[in-house]
Scaffold this motif. Structure first.
Motif, short mmCIF file in Angstrom:
data_model
loop_
_atom_site.label_atom_id
_atom_site.label_comp_id
_atom_site.label_asym_id
_atom_site.label_seq_id
_atom_site.Cartn_x
_atom_site.Cartn_y
_atom_site.Cartn_z
N ASP A 116 0.82 -1.20 -0.05
CA ASP A 116 -0.04 -0.04 -0.05
C ASP A 116 0.79 1.28 0.18
O ASP A 116 1.73 1.40 0.82
CB ASP A 116 -0.83 0.05 1.21
CG ASP A 116 -1.81 1.15 1.18
OD1 ASP A 116 -1.76 2.18 0.58
OD2 ASP A 116 -2.76 0.99 1.94
N ILE A 175 -0.25 4.54 2.58
CA ILE A 175 -0.27 4.53 4.11
C ILE A 175 0.93 5.29 4.80
O ILE A 175 1.75 5.13 4.15
CB ILE A 175 -0.87 3.15 4.65
CG1 ILE A 175 0.39 2.36 4.17
CG2 ILE A 175 -1.87 2.71 4.30
CD1 ILE A 175 0.56 0.97 5.11
N ASN A 191 -6.67 1.07 -1.31
CA ASN A 191 -6.44 0.40 -0.18
C ASN A 191 -7.52 0.37 0.80
O ASN A 191 -8.70 0.58 0.36
CB ASN A 191 -5.06 1.44 0.44
CG ASN A 191 -5.66 2.52 0.99
OD1 ASN A 191 -6.92 2.99 0.83
ND2 ASN A 191 -4.82 3.52 1.45
N ALA A 192 -7.06 -0.12 1.96
CA ALA A 192 -8.41 -0.29 3.10
C ALA A 192 -8.92 0.92 3.59
O ALA A 192 -10.24 0.64 3.83
CB ALA A 192 -7.63 -1.00 4.11
N THR A 193 -8.45 2.00 3.32
CA THR A 193 -8.95 3.17 3.60
C THR A 193 -9.73 3.78 2.45
O THR A 193 -10.51 4.97 2.59
CB THR A 193 -8.06 4.17 4.43
OG1 THR A 193 -7.21 4.72 3.28
CG2 THR A 193 -7.49 3.88 5.46
N GLY A 194 -9.82 3.26 1.17
CA GLY A 194 -10.55 3.59 -0.03
C GLY A 194 -9.93 4.53 -0.97
O GLY A 194 -10.32 4.91 -1.89
N THR A 195 -8.42 5.01 -0.56
CA THR A 195 -7.46 5.58 -1.61
C THR A 195 -7.57 4.91 -2.92
O THR A 195 -7.01 3.95 -2.83
CB THR A 195 -6.32 5.87 -1.13
OG1 THR A 195 -6.48 6.54 0.30
CG2 THR A 195 -5.50 6.89 -1.73
N SER A 198 -4.03 2.71 -5.07
CA SER A 198 -2.75 3.16 -4.27
C SER A 198 -2.16 1.81 -3.77
O SER A 198 -1.03 1.70 -2.98
CB SER A 198 -3.30 4.03 -3.21
OG SER A 198 -4.11 3.44 -2.19
#
Length: 115
Positions: free
Chosen positions: A24, A27, A68-72, A75
């Motif tokens: 990722d 991050i 990624n896990a946060t929605g970016t 990425s």
């Protein structure tokens, strides 16, 4: 004072498992992901990638550019990996180019264990 190069993250896999591994680039680094981001600048995305193994015994089945896990968006690079020989260690390299024309490579080490 010279800066020490970052260590390559070590991950574990059973030779019979088919698993996804990834990096990722958006991050903030942690002790568990010292080679990852925040490599991408705000608004920058990954536009192309390639994933390779140091040995043909570890099979890179496929890879993709993902949020990624946060929605970016665009990425993270996720690779589906299978195979390997018990007791062996393999270097997996994630090559990428970004929307700003920058390119780099990140590596992880995948060690084979019986689970």
């Amino acid at each position: 004072m010279s800066q020490q190069p970052p260590t390559i993250p070590i991950l574990w896999k059973d030779p019979y498992a088919d698993k996804d591994y990834g990096i990722d680039l958006a991050i903030v680094p942690t002790p568990y992901q010292p080679l990852n981001g925040p490599w991408l600048q705000p608004g920058e995305t990954i536009v192309s990638s390639n994933v390779t193994s140091s040995d043909s015994g570890l099979i890179i089945n496929s890879w993709s550019i993902e949020p990624n896990a946060t929605g970016t968006l665009a990425s993270a690079i996720i690779a589906w990996i299978s195979g390997g020989v018990l007791g062996m260690a393999y270097t997996v390299r994630f090559f990428f180019t970004t929307s700003q024309g920058r390119s780099d490579v990140r590596s992880i080490e995948v060690r084979m264990i019986q689970s």
